[in-house]
Motif scaffolding. Structure first.
Motif, PDB file in Angstrom:
ATOM      1  N   GLY A 147       2.471   4.375  37.831  1.00 37.68           N
ATOM      2  CA  GLY A 147       2.960   5.383  38.876  1.00 37.68           C
ATOM      3  C   GLY A 147       2.776   6.974  38.326  1.00 37.68           C
TER       4      GLY A 147
ATOM      5  N   ASP B 254      -2.032   2.096  40.985  1.00 36.44           N
ATOM      6  CA  ASP B 254      -1.283   2.754  39.566  1.00 36.44           C
ATOM      7  C   ASP B 254      -2.611   3.130  38.897  1.00 36.44           C
ATOM      8  OD1 ASP B 254       1.222   2.946  40.454  1.00 36.44           O
ATOM      9  OD2 ASP B 254       1.921   1.235  39.045  1.00 36.44           O
TER      10      ASP B 254
ATOM     11  N   ASP C 252      -5.541   3.935  39.773  1.00 41.46           N
ATOM     12  CA  ASP C 252      -6.025   5.175  40.266  1.00 41.46           C
ATOM     13  C   ASP C 252      -5.286   6.360  40.012  1.00 41.46           C
ATOM     14  OD1 ASP C 252      -8.176   3.305  41.313  1.00 41.46           O
ATOM     15  OD2 ASP C 252      -7.512   3.701  43.288  1.00 41.46           O
TER      16      ASP C 252
ATOM     17  N   TRP D 228      -0.411  11.117  43.654  1.00 43.12           N
ATOM     18  CA  TRP D 228      -1.255   9.926  43.796  1.00 43.12           C
ATOM     19  C   TRP D 228      -2.514  10.738  44.781  1.00 43.12           C
ATOM     20  CZ3 TRP D 228      -1.369   9.425  48.987  1.00 43.12           C
ATOM     21  CH2 TRP D 228      -0.220   9.715  49.751  1.00 43.12           C
TER      22      TRP D 228
ATOM     23  N   TRP E 296      -0.270   3.711  58.356  1.00 42.39           N
ATOM     24  CA  TRP E 296       0.963   4.082  57.400  1.00 42.39           C
ATOM     25  C   TRP E 296       0.580   4.187  55.963  1.00 42.39           C
ATOM     26  CZ3 TRP E 296       1.801   0.343  53.607  1.00 42.39           C
ATOM     27  CH2 TRP E 296       1.145  -0.793  53.621  1.00 42.39           C
ATOM     28  N   PHE E 297      -0.608   3.434  55.325  1.00 45.30           N
ATOM     29  CA  PHE E 297      -0.900   3.735  54.123  1.00 45.30           C
ATOM     30  C   PHE E 297      -1.935   4.811  54.259  1.00 45.30           C
ATOM     31  CE2 PHE E 297      -2.739   2.814  49.802  1.00 45.30           C
ATOM     32  CZ  PHE E 297      -1.728   2.904  49.057  1.00 45.30           C
TER      33      PHE E 297
ATOM     34  N   ASP F 167     -10.937   9.318  47.860  1.00 44.35           N
ATOM     35  CA  ASP F 167     -10.107   8.022  47.356  1.00 44.35           C
ATOM     36  C   ASP F 167     -10.762   6.821  48.011  1.00 44.35           C
ATOM     37  OD1 ASP F 167      -8.243   6.685  46.017  1.00 44.35           O
ATOM     38  OD2 ASP F 167      -6.845   6.741  47.755  1.00 44.35           O
TER      39      ASP F 167
ATOM     40  N   HIS G 139     -12.193   3.042  46.568  1.00 45.11           N
ATOM     41  CA  HIS G 139     -11.839   1.354  46.824  1.00 45.11           C
ATOM     42  C   HIS G 139     -13.089   0.780  47.578  1.00 45.11           C
ATOM     43  CE1 HIS G 139      -8.105   3.403  46.438  1.00 45.11           C
ATOM     44  NE2 HIS G 139      -8.101   4.053  47.445  1.00 45.11           N
TER      45      HIS G 139
ATOM     46  N   GLN H  97       3.694  -2.664  48.831  1.00 48.91           N
ATOM     47  CA  GLN H  97       3.431  -1.305  49.505  1.00 48.91           C
ATOM     48  C   GLN H  97       4.177  -1.212  50.727  1.00 48.91           C
ATOM     49  OE1 GLN H  97       2.327   1.306  48.110  1.00 48.91           O
ATOM     50  NE2 GLN H  97       1.403   0.310  46.207  1.00 48.91           N
TER      51      GLN H  97
ATOM     52  N   PHE I 196       7.422   0.157  49.581  1.00 48.87           N
ATOM     53  CA  PHE I 196       7.422   1.207  49.139  1.00 48.87           C
ATOM     54  C   PHE I 196       6.955   2.433  50.105  1.00 48.87           C
ATOM     55  CE2 PHE I 196       6.106   4.418  46.363  1.00 48.87           C
ATOM     56  CZ  PHE I 196       6.539   4.779  45.448  1.00 48.87           C
ATOM     57  N   VAL I 197       5.815   2.135  50.980  1.00 49.53           N
ATOM     58  CA  VAL I 197       5.279   3.049  51.742  1.00 49.53           C
ATOM     59  C   VAL I 197       5.802   2.927  52.932  1.00 49.53           C
ATOM     60  CG1 VAL I 197       3.082   4.079  52.510  1.00 49.53           C
ATOM     61  CG2 VAL I 197       3.145   3.431  50.166  1.00 49.53           C
TER      62      VAL I 197
HETATM   63  N1  FO1 Z   1       2.333   6.593  48.831  1.00 47.92           N
HETATM   64  C1  FO1 Z   1       2.800   7.098  49.918  1.00 47.92           C
HETATM   65  O1  FO1 Z   1       4.018   7.230  50.050  1.00 47.92           O
HETATM   66  N2  FO1 Z   1       2.090   7.148  51.196  1.00 47.92           N
HETATM   67  C2  FO1 Z   1       0.980   6.986  50.945  1.00 47.92           C
HETATM   68  O2  FO1 Z   1       0.208   6.886  52.235  1.00 47.92           O
HETATM   69  C3  FO1 Z   1       0.350   6.422  49.746  1.00 47.92           C
HETATM   70  C4  FO1 Z   1      -1.114   6.224  49.878  1.00 47.92           C
HETATM   71  C5  FO1 Z   1      -1.736   5.894  48.864  1.00 47.92           C
HETATM   72  C6  FO1 Z   1      -3.088   6.036  48.585  1.00 47.92           C
HETATM   73  C7  FO1 Z   1      -3.753   5.610  47.371  1.00 47.92           C
HETATM   74  C8  FO1 Z   1      -3.034   5.301  46.339  1.00 47.92           C
HETATM   75  O3  FO1 Z   1      -3.654   5.103  45.066  1.00 47.92           O
HETATM   76  C9  FO1 Z   1      -1.630   5.746  46.293  1.00 47.92           C
HETATM   77  C10 FO1 Z   1      -1.131   5.975  47.512  1.00 47.92           C
HETATM   78  N3  FO1 Z   1       0.346   6.149  47.690  1.00 47.92           N
HETATM   79  C11 FO1 Z   1       0.861   6.352  48.701  1.00 47.92           C
HETATM   80  C12 FO1 Z   1       1.229   6.023  46.411  1.00 47.92           C
HETATM   81  C13 FO1 Z   1       1.478   4.402  45.796  1.00 47.92           C
HETATM   82  O4  FO1 Z   1       1.517   3.632  46.921  1.00 47.92           O
HETATM   83  C14 FO1 Z   1       2.868   4.341  44.993  1.00 47.92           C
HETATM   84  O5  FO1 Z   1       2.847   5.578  44.623  1.00 47.92           O
HETATM   85  C15 FO1 Z   1       2.487   3.574  43.960  1.00 47.92           C
HETATM   86  O6  FO1 Z   1       2.183   2.060  44.287  1.00 47.92           O
HETATM   87  C16 FO1 Z   1       3.778   3.513  43.264  1.00 47.92           C
HETATM   88  O7  FO1 Z   1       3.570   3.452  41.678  1.00 47.92           O
END
Ligand code: FO1
Length: 311
Positions: A9, A48, A50, A66, A87-88, A94, A98, A150, A153-154
């Motif tokens: 994170g 994490d 990345d 992120w 949503w993601f 980036d 992937h 995810q 979380f997301v």
């Molecule tokens: N976090 C979000 O809140 N919304 C997103 O759309 C999102 C996309 C995303 C893309 C690539 C990446 O590496 C991380 C991304 N994150 C996103 C953050 C991530 O899902 C979380 O911060 C971690 O998994 C928690 O540590």
């Protein structure tokens, strides 16, 4: 001093960057949570890993922590027009990460080998290791049933109340190549200010990790400041699990694992209770607003740890 940091994170990535600024690269290994990884659009996404790599490389988006700085959004905008899932959100640069990671995984390369090559390409000199090359996937038990990490979380913005966590695949997982050797060679382990439940716990759950750590001096930095997490659901999770969120609660959570605990000035009142756990407290400014703050906190953690090791 050879240091191994456990991270996941945005908070974890920031301290990892601080450590990378103040330690010679050959003295720093960062072991990263892969429990947040998932498959999306047929691609393997490792948020994490990345986040840590982009942060160390100076490529991270400073607004979100992120994703990448200076992103363009053409691919997802195109998905949006077609009615696909957005949503993601994946920025264009980036997405390239992937695509290439997934191509290489399908060609039979390991996540650790791919990560090492990506680090070289991005100019990262410290060693970054996924906790395991085998897939481990975090699931969250909530009042709305079990959710993939995810999704919780997301997609659900951490709204459902959590009751427990499951790290699918962890029993079959092995520490990635280099992980146990790095721990064995470490003079100090640093648990970064990452979420204890979903960033650090999956790393500690990889078979062999806890045993390797048992003999090591470990210092953790609190992700909870004044009862709140700066980012993410750590404090909310403590509350939902029936624990008042505080720096003390984090120290109690790690308990016997820790020799030292670093926490913020606003929580100075917890010092005595933390010392009573047999854990040496260090009270300092722990909010990392910029790269200088990261280096400053890392230096303080290392100076404090040197004292602990000498005692
Ligand atoms: N976090 C979000 O809140 N919304 C997103 O759309 C999102 C996309 C995303 C893309 C690539 C990446 O590496 C991380 C991304 N994150 C996103 C953050 C991530 O899902 C979380 O911060 C971690 O998994 C928690 O540590």
């Amino acid at each position: 001093m050879k240091v191994v940091a456990l991270a996941g994170g945005v908070g974890g990535a920031k301290l990892a960057d601080g450590l990378a600024q103040v330690l010679p690269p050959e003295d720093l290994t960062i072991i990263v949570n892969t429990g947040d990884d998932f498959e999306h659009f047929g691609l393997t996404i490792c948020p994490d890993l990345d986040t840590v790599c982009y942060t160390l490389a100076g490529l991270a988006n400073p607004q979100t922590g992120w994703g990448r700085v200076g992103e363009t959004q053409q691919a997802m905008s195109s998905v949006e027009v077609l009615g696909g899932p957005t949503w993601f959100w994946l920025g264009d640069r980036d997405l390239g990460t992937h695509l290439e990671r997934t191509r290489r995984l399908r060609a039979g390369d390991t996540l650790s080998a791919i990560t090492a090559d990506f680090c070289r390409a991005w100019g990262i000199r410290a060693r970054v290791l996924p906790m395991s090359d085998q897939p481990v996937r975090t699931f969250v038990q909530t009042n709305e049933g079990e959710l993939a990490f995810q999704e919780y979380f997301v997609a659900r913005r951490c709204e459902p109340a959590v009751s427990s966590f499951r790290f699918d695949g962890v029993e079959q997982a092995r520490p990635a190549p280099g992980v146990l050797d790095a721990v064995a060679a470490a003079d100090l382990m640093v648990v970064c200010p990452s979420n204890p439940w979903v960033s650090v716990a999956p790393i500690l759950a990889v078979p062999g990790l806890q045993a390797a750590l048992a003999a090591k001096p470990i210092v953790a930095v609190s992700p909870i400041i004044g009862g709140q997490a700066l980012k993410g659901p750590a404090a909310k999770m403590f509350s939902e699990l029936g624990i008042l969120p505080s720096a003390l609660a984090v120290a109690q959570h790690y308990g016997g694992l820790l020799r030292g605990f670093v926490f913020d000035e606003v929580d100075a009142a917890h010092s005595e209770a933390i010392a009573a756990l047999g854990i040496m407290p260090l009270v300092t400014a722990t909010v990392m607003k910029d790269r200088t703050d990261r280096a400053q906190l890392a230096s303080e953690v290392l100076a404090f740890s040197s004292q602990l090791l000498a005692a």
